[in-house]
Design an enzyme around this catalytic site. Structure first.
Site, PDB file in Angstrom:
ATOM      1  N   ASP A 229      -2.572   2.478  -6.102  1.00 39.18           N
ATOM      2  CA  ASP A 229      -1.604   2.280  -5.159  1.00 39.18           C
ATOM      3  C   ASP A 229      -1.481   1.210  -4.117  1.00 39.18           C
ATOM      4  O   ASP A 229      -1.049   1.299  -3.018  1.00 39.18           O
ATOM      5  CB  ASP A 229      -1.779   3.706  -4.359  1.00 39.18           C
ATOM      6  CG  ASP A 229      -3.112   3.492  -3.472  1.00 39.18           C
ATOM      7  OD1 ASP A 229      -3.971   3.092  -4.041  1.00 39.18           O
ATOM      8  OD2 ASP A 229      -3.394   4.463  -2.566  1.00 39.18           O
ATOM      9  N   GLU A 230      -2.244   0.178  -4.589  1.00 42.89           N
ATOM     10  CA  GLU A 230      -2.385  -1.148  -3.705  1.00 42.89           C
ATOM     11  C   GLU A 230      -2.582  -2.470  -4.443  1.00 42.89           C
ATOM     12  O   GLU A 230      -3.284  -2.283  -5.492  1.00 42.89           O
ATOM     13  CB  GLU A 230      -3.807  -0.808  -2.836  1.00 42.89           C
ATOM     14  CG  GLU A 230      -3.903  -1.662  -1.754  1.00 42.89           C
ATOM     15  CD  GLU A 230      -5.369  -1.507  -1.189  1.00 42.89           C
ATOM     16  OE1 GLU A 230      -5.714  -2.128  -0.264  1.00 42.89           O
ATOM     17  OE2 GLU A 230      -5.980  -0.444  -1.568  1.00 42.89           O
TER      18      GLU A 230
ATOM     19  N   ASP B 103       0.827  -1.129  -0.088  1.00 44.67           N
ATOM     20  CA  ASP B 103       0.064   0.018   0.011  1.00 44.67           C
ATOM     21  C   ASP B 103       1.048   1.077  -0.006  1.00 44.67           C
ATOM     22  O   ASP B 103       1.626   1.601   1.096  1.00 44.67           O
ATOM     23  CB  ASP B 103      -0.864  -0.089   1.340  1.00 44.67           C
ATOM     24  CG  ASP B 103      -1.905   0.904   1.019  1.00 44.67           C
ATOM     25  OD1 ASP B 103      -1.951   1.801   0.199  1.00 44.67           O
ATOM     26  OD2 ASP B 103      -3.084   0.938   1.858  1.00 44.67           O
TER      27      ASP B 103
END
Length: 467
Positions: free
Chosen positions: A105-106, A11
């Protein structure tokens, strides 16, 4: 469930805001909020400095401004975020063929499937090396969680924030989960959490104590069984490399309610064209056209029409969206409109969608982009918009970014990712020497990395030193 912590969850830390701070030396260490800046805008991401004041994602922007009036408020640069995200995903794909992105983003990674890790020690080394590689390539930080299941790996990365690494050793899961809030478990949102709280259940251990039958009675068979299993740390969900898209859609929220029916119709046509561009960009077509309308009173209506076969024809999708709009009462005003296509396929069927008006689709070939485009995409010089945070270049002062605009003026701070905090200057919005610019890379590349690359090939995450 596996016996080694070989599922990794990455993350990126406050991703959008961190990109902006890395791009803009004057904002480093300061409160930054990224999102829609209109009266109905919401926060996309807040930097950790802004979170100290209580600002968080999905918060109305007006509330964020009241909590942190001195923060920098910026309009997202999604194209730049996506390009940096792809650099990060490349690092993940080098570890394993099983990478499951959840957002820009993950992502989850199955380290065991790629032979990158097989026990706790090797997994920990991979996690540490990944964090270092991300920093070297993008200049940003990411938090890594490692565990024997997806649920626990995500919990671990949350505990690692910001810029850390946490490993949950197999056999310790129950003790770790027990005192945590029920909201920690996947699928427990505000409504389910409140329902459990009214039943006297607030922690994961209390779910276990209540028993599986009680969970089924409270939440239903499927949800009850699933939640009880997760409370016992049982999660066998695999990392899935490719998620099949179920729909493609676009929507816009308007700062001021739209009352003019003609304007509403034009907006729907524009959204339909944008949706077609996304469809074609993904190499897809679809059978079901969906219209979404949120009215002045926050009531949200959806209407859909299923065609006889999949299409990506802009004329067909515009006409279907217009017919759906005819069935919706918009006299009180519209605050949001959306157009989507579902029932996706990777092919189209020709000549099946001729409309009652007599127009028939022609044989496939290059199709012109729609004439209706947002004003900001093709602005006249005197009508240019300067979104806060976006990149510009001035003929005399070089590269900078927009701090704000209004009353016919635009304020620009001239700095680059590797410069000192820059000076601020103000210009007329129609200054011919000022023009929009592409973002600069966040870090300088090593000469051996950039050798052989063309033009902007290295421009996303790295850049060669000037000669």
């Amino acid at each position: 469930m596996r016996t080694a912590p070989t599922i990794l969850h990455l993350d990126m830390d406050a991703f959008f805001a961190s990109v902006e701070q890395a791009s803009k030396p004057s904002l480093r260490g300061k409160a930054v909020v990224v999102g829609g800046l209109g009266p109905r805008g919401v926060v996309a991401t807040a930097s950790y400095e802004a979170r100290v004041f209580g600002v968080h994602s999905a918060m109305p922007m007006g509330q964020a401004r009241r909590l942190a009036p001195n923060a920098a408020y910026l309009v997202p640069r999604f194209g730049f975020y996506k390009a940096i995200s792809e650099r990060v995903m490349e690092l993940l794909r080098a570890l394993s063929p099983l990478v499951e992105p959840l957002s820009l983003d993950e992502a989850f990674v199955d380290l065991e499937a790629g032979g990158a890790a097989w026990d706790e020690q090797s997994a920990r080394l991979v996690g540490a090396r990944l964090r270092a590689d991300i920093r070297a390539v993008t200049g940003l930080t990411g938090s890594v969680g490692l565990a024997a299941s997806k649920m626990l790996a995500k919990i671990a990365s949350e505990q690692a924030k910001p810029d850390g690494l946490v490993v949950i050793e197999p056999g310790t899961e129950r003790a770790l989960l027990g005192p945590m809030s029920v909201r920690t478990l996947p699928g427990v949102g505000p409504a389910t959490g409140d329902h459990l709280r009214r039943a006297g259940i607030t922690t994961v251990e209390e779910i276990v104590e209540a028993g599986e039958d009680e969970m089924v009675r409270l939440l239903g068979k499927s949800h009850g069984h699933g939640l009880y299993a997760m409370a016992l740390a049982r999660d066998d969900r695999p990392v899935v490399a490719e998620r099949e898209a179920k729909s493609v859609s676009v929507e816009d929220t308007y700062d001021v309610d739209i009352h003019d029916r003609v304007r509403v119709g034009l907006e729907v046509q524009r959204l339909a064209d944008r949706c077609v561009r996304r469809l074609r960009g993904a190499g897809l077509s679809g059978r079901t056209i969906v219209l979404k309308v949120r009215r002045y009173d926050f009531s949200t209506l959806t209407r859909s029409e299923t065609l006889r076969g999949p299409t990506d024809d802009p004329g067909v999708i515009r006409e279907a969206a217009a017919r759906l709009l005819d069935s919706v009462d918009t006299t009180g005003g519209v605050r949001l409109l959306g157009v989507g296509v579902s029932g996706l396929a990777d092919y189209t069927q020709e000549d099946l969608f001729a409309q009652a008006a007599g127009e028939r689709t022609e044989a496939r070939g290059p199709v012109e982009e729609p004439a209706l485009a947002p004003a900001e995409e093709q602005p006249a010089l005197s009508e240019r918009r300067w979104p806060a945070g976006h990149d510009v270049r001035h003929a005399g002062f070089g590269h900078g970014w927009v701090q704000g605009s209004g009353l016919g003026r635009v304020t620009v701070r001239f700095e680059t990712p590797d410069s000192a905090p820059g000076r601020v200057r103000t210009f007329r919005v129609d200054d011919p020497d000022l023009e929009p610019a592409d973002p600069l890379p966040l870090v300088l590349s090593r000469p051996e990395e950039s050798r052989g690359r063309e033009g902007g090939a290295a421009a996303v995450g790295s850049r060669s030193p000037a000669p």
